[in-house]
Motif scaffolding. Structure first.
Motif, PDB file in Angstrom:
ATOM      1  N   SER A   1       0.832  -1.212   0.000  1.00  0.00           N
ATOM      2  CA  SER A   1       0.000   0.000   0.000  1.00  0.00           C
ATOM      3  C   SER A   1       0.864   1.258   0.000  1.00  0.00           C
ATOM      4  O   SER A   1       0.506   2.255  -0.623  1.00  0.00           O
ATOM      5  N   ILE A   2       2.001   1.203   0.654  1.00  0.00           N
ATOM      6  CA  ILE A   2       2.936   2.343   0.645  1.00  0.00           C
ATOM      7  C   ILE A   2       3.505   2.526  -0.756  1.00  0.00           C
ATOM      8  O   ILE A   2       3.594   3.649  -1.259  1.00  0.00           O
TER       9      ILE A   2
ATOM     10  N   SER B   1       1.454   6.459  -7.163  1.00  0.00           N
ATOM     11  CA  SER B   1       0.416   7.385  -7.608  1.00  0.00           C
ATOM     12  C   SER B   1       0.764   8.841  -7.292  1.00  0.00           C
ATOM     13  O   SER B   1      -0.078   9.721  -7.435  1.00  0.00           O
ATOM     14  N   GLY B   2       2.010   9.080  -6.874  1.00  0.00           N
ATOM     15  CA  GLY B   2       2.475  10.441  -6.627  1.00  0.00           C
ATOM     16  C   GLY B   2       2.189  10.971  -5.233  1.00  0.00           C
ATOM     17  O   GLY B   2       2.449  12.135  -4.950  1.00  0.00           O
ATOM     18  N   GLN B   3       1.675  10.136  -4.368  1.00  0.00           N
ATOM     19  CA  GLN B   3       1.348  10.556  -3.001  1.00  0.00           C
ATOM     20  C   GLN B   3       2.511  10.252  -2.055  1.00  0.00           C
ATOM     21  O   GLN B   3       2.384   9.499  -1.100  1.00  0.00           O
ATOM     22  N   VAL B   4       3.645  10.882  -2.339  1.00  0.00           N
ATOM     23  CA  VAL B   4       4.875  10.594  -1.607  1.00  0.00           C
ATOM     24  C   VAL B   4       4.740  10.943  -0.127  1.00  0.00           C
ATOM     25  O   VAL B   4       5.161  10.173   0.739  1.00  0.00           O
ATOM     26  N   ASN B   5       4.152  12.082   0.187  1.00  0.00           N
ATOM     27  CA  ASN B   5       4.029  12.466   1.594  1.00  0.00           C
ATOM     28  C   ASN B   5       3.143  11.498   2.371  1.00  0.00           C
ATOM     29  O   ASN B   5       3.448  11.166   3.521  1.00  0.00           O
ATOM     30  N   ASP B   6       2.056  11.044   1.760  1.00  0.00           N
ATOM     31  CA  ASP B   6       1.194  10.058   2.421  1.00  0.00           C
ATOM     32  C   ASP B   6       1.942   8.741   2.637  1.00  0.00           C
ATOM     33  O   ASP B   6       1.830   8.114   3.693  1.00  0.00           O
ATOM     34  N   ALA B   7       2.698   8.329   1.633  1.00  0.00           N
ATOM     35  CA  ALA B   7       3.483   7.102   1.753  1.00  0.00           C
ATOM     36  C   ALA B   7       4.510   7.245   2.873  1.00  0.00           C
ATOM     37  O   ALA B   7       4.702   6.323   3.673  1.00  0.00           O
ATOM     38  N   LEU B   8       5.145   8.394   2.942  1.00  0.00           N
ATOM     39  CA  LEU B   8       6.144   8.649   3.978  1.00  0.00           C
ATOM     40  C   LEU B   8       5.513   8.611   5.371  1.00  0.00           C
ATOM     41  O   LEU B   8       6.082   8.024   6.294  1.00  0.00           O
ATOM     42  N   GLU B   9       4.346   9.202   5.519  1.00  0.00           N
ATOM     43  CA  GLU B   9       3.656   9.176   6.819  1.00  0.00           C
ATOM     44  C   GLU B   9       3.362   7.738   7.250  1.00  0.00           C
ATOM     45  O   GLU B   9       3.569   7.373   8.406  1.00  0.00           O
ATOM     46  N   ARG B  10       2.889   6.931   6.314  1.00  0.00           N
ATOM     47  CA  ARG B  10       2.553   5.534   6.652  1.00  0.00           C
ATOM     48  C   ARG B  10       3.783   4.727   7.009  1.00  0.00           C
ATOM     49  O   ARG B  10       3.769   3.945   7.954  1.00  0.00           O
TER      50      ARG B  10
END
Length: 71
Positions: A30-31, A37-46
């Motif tokens: 999921s990360i 999909s370009g959601q690097v900050n969300d991936a980093l938070e997770r």
């Protein structure tokens, strides 16, 4: 003990499943999907939350480091 293994390594997955280890594969995937999909900050938070939960997991630290280079 937690184990993470790449999805193509069937022998390792089978071993970890037989040994009763929990696999973090879905969380890692999921990360990767967020990053893809370009959601690097969300991936980093997770991944940072997972590092807090599993501080001895080297793969999570590697993913975290990789994401930080793209932030």
């Amino acid at each position: 003990m937690e184990w993470v293994v790449l999805d193509w390594n069937k022998n390792a997955i089978d071993f970890y499943n037989i040994s009763g280890a929990k696999v973090l594969q879905d969380k890692i995937q999921s990360i990767i999907a967020l990053y893809s999909s370009g959601q690097v900050n969300d991936a980093l938070e997770r991944v940072e939350l997972l590092v807090e939960q599993y501080p001895n997991d080297p793969l999570l630290h590697n993913v975290n480091g990789d994401l930080l280079t793209f932030q």
